[in-house]
Design an enzyme around this catalytic site. Structure first.
Site, short mmCIF file in Angstrom:
data_model
loop_
_atom_site.label_atom_id
_atom_site.label_comp_id
_atom_site.label_asym_id
_atom_site.label_seq_id
_atom_site.Cartn_x
_atom_site.Cartn_y
_atom_site.Cartn_z
N LYS A 1 0.83 -1.21 0.00
CA LYS A 1 0.00 0.00 0.00
C LYS A 1 0.86 1.25 0.00
O LYS A 1 0.56 2.24 -0.66
CB LYS A 1 -0.94 -0.01 1.20
CG LYS A 1 -2.09 -0.98 1.05
CD LYS A 1 -2.94 -1.07 2.29
CE LYS A 1 -4.09 -2.05 2.10
NZ LYS A 1 -4.74 -2.39 3.37
N LYS B 1 -4.80 -9.46 -11.42
CA LYS B 1 -5.81 -9.73 -10.40
C LYS B 1 -6.80 -8.57 -10.31
O LYS B 1 -6.40 -7.40 -10.42
CB LYS B 1 -5.12 -10.01 -9.07
CG LYS B 1 -5.16 -8.90 -8.06
CD LYS B 1 -4.59 -9.32 -6.73
CE LYS B 1 -5.03 -8.30 -5.71
NZ LYS B 1 -4.48 -8.43 -4.40
N LYS C 1 -9.53 -2.91 -7.05
CA LYS C 1 -9.92 -1.52 -7.18
C LYS C 1 -8.73 -0.65 -7.56
O LYS C 1 -8.83 0.25 -8.38
CB LYS C 1 -10.51 -1.07 -5.84
CG LYS C 1 -11.01 0.35 -5.78
CD LYS C 1 -11.62 0.63 -4.42
CE LYS C 1 -10.67 0.35 -3.28
NZ LYS C 1 -9.79 1.41 -2.85
#
Ligand code: TRP
Length: 323
Positions: A112, A191, A194
Site C-alpha cells: 500500500k 488480479k 480496485k
C-alpha cells in the site's frame, strides 16, 4: 455436543464491491451464514478513504449488497465495525503485545505504501485492528480472499502472544478459509482490484457491463484458431459462474476453433446477468428502504456488542486493567 462453528469476516467499504470481492469472500459469506458474524470494516477503510460522505455511502451500500445477495438477518449478524467501540479498546491491549517486527513483515503495508497510500500509524497497525475484529467474537473460522492470509497468520500470532504474556487462554486461535484459491482476473488479466482500475462491480449492469466485459484483454488468435481454455482469463471468469456442463461445453468450443473471444465474452456476460438478476431486484427494494437497512445494522451491532464486551472484559481481567 459440538457447538456450531462461528464464522466471522469483514469487508472494507472503500469502493464499489466487485467480482473479485464476490468470489474471493462474499459468496462464501452468504453460503455460510448460519451463526455467522459479518461486518463492514469502516474503521479499516479510514486508512485509505478521507471523504466522510463517500465512506458513509459505501458503508450503507456494502450492507445493501450483502442483503441483496441473500444475507438473512435472522440467520447472520450484520453490523458496522464502528458500532462496536470495544474493538478499538481491545486493539490497544493487543498493540501492547504485538512486536514491531511482526508488523514490519506485513506485505500489505509495504504494498500500500508503494502505491502511494500515506504510511500512517493506522495503516501500519491495521493488522492489529483486524486481529481485534476477529478475536473479540471468539471466532472459529474466517472466510477471506487469498490476499488476507498473512493477516490471519498475524492474528493467530497476536492471540498467542497475549495468551503467553498473561499465561491464560484468553483468545481462541481462528482458522481461515479461502473463497477461491487464486485471485479473480480483472479486465486486463491482472488480479481484479480496485487499485488497478480493472474491476467489474457486482451491480454493474446494462451498457457499462457489456462494455466492460467486451473490453477484456485476450491474445490475438483469429476466430478460426483453436484456443487454450487453461490460460484464458475469460474462460477463468466464466468458470466461476457456470456449472460443470457449461464449463465442459465452453472448453470444447475453445479447443475446437471457429469460436471467437467475442462469443466467449457474450456467454460470460449472460452468466453475469443471470447470476445477479435477483440481487439487482432486491437491491432496488433495499435502496428504497434505508431505515430497514439501518435497523438491521443496529440489531446486528447489539448482538455483536454483547459478545465483544464479554471477551474484552476477559482480556482486561487477564491484563489487570479491570479495576
Ligand atoms: N482486511 C480485510 C480486507 O481488506 C477486511 C477486514 C477487516 C477483515 N477486518 C477483518 C476480514 C476481519 C476478515 C476479518 O479484505
Amino acid at each position: 455436543m459440538s457447538e456450531a462453528k462461528r464464522y466471522l469476516s469483514g469487508i472494507q467499504p472503500s469502493g464499489q464491491l466487485h467480482l473479485g470481492n464476490y468470489f474471493g469472500a462474499i459468496r462464501k459469506h452468504i453460503e455460510n451464514q448460519d451463526n455467522a458474524f459479518y461486518f463492514i470494516a469502516n474503521y479499516h477503510a479510514l486508512t485509505t478513504v478521507k471523504d466522510a460522505d463517500f465512506l458513509r455511502e459505501n458503508t450503507f451500500e456494502a450492507a445493501v449488497t450483502y442483503l441483496s445477495l441473500g444475507l438473512d438477518p435472522e440467520r447472520a449478524t450484520l453490523f458496522r465495525q464502528s458500532d462496536i467501540p470495544e474493538v478499538a479498546e481491545l486493539t490497544w491491549l493487543l498493540l501492547t503485545v504485538t512486536g514491531m517486527g511482526l508488523l514490519e513483515r506485513a506485505v500489505s503495508f509495504k504494498e500500500k505504501k508503494e502505491r502511494g497510500i500515506a504510511a500512517t500509524a493506522g495503516l501500519f497497525t491495521y493488522p492489529v485492528l483486524m486481529a481485534a475484529d476477529i478475536l473479540i467474537y471468539d471466532s472459529d473460522v474466517v472466510p477471506v480472499g487469498s490476499d488476507q492470509v498473512q493477516h490471519l497468520e498475524m492474528t493467530r500470532d497476536i492471540a498467542q502472544s497475549f495468551n503467553n504474556a498473561y499465561n491464560a487462554e484468553v483468545f481462541k486461535l481462528p482458522a481461515y478459509e479461502l473463497g477461491v484459491p487464486t485471485p479473480v482476473p480483472g479486465l486486463d488479466g491482472q488480479k481484479m482490484s480496485k487499485s488497478y482500475g480493472n474491476t467489474i462491480p457486482i451491480f454493474m449492469k446494462g451498457k457499462p457491463l457489456k462494455k466492460a466485459v467486451m473490453s477484456m484483454v485476450t491474445d490475438s488468435k483469429t476466430l478460426e484458431d483453436p484456443k487454450d481454455p487453461e490460460t484464458c482469463k475469460i474462460f477463468e471468469l466464466f468458470s466461476l459462474f457456470a456449472n460443470e456442463e457449461q464449463i465442459a461445453e465452453m472448453r470444447e468450443n475453445y479447443i475446437g476453433g471457429n469460436f471467437g473471444y467475442g462469443h466467449a465474452k457474450k456467454a460470460l456476460l449472460e452468466q453475469i446477468k443471470e447470476h445477479f438478476a435477483e440481487a439487482h431486484e432486491k437491491r432496488e427494494e433495499f435502496l428504497k428502504d434505508p431505515d430497514y437497512v439501518e435497523d438491521v445494522l443496529q440489531m446486528g451491532a447489539k448482538k455483536a456488542r454483547a459478545i465483544a464486551r464479554e471477551v474484552t472484559d476477559r482480556a482486561r481481567a487477564a491484563a489487570g486493567v479491570d479495576r
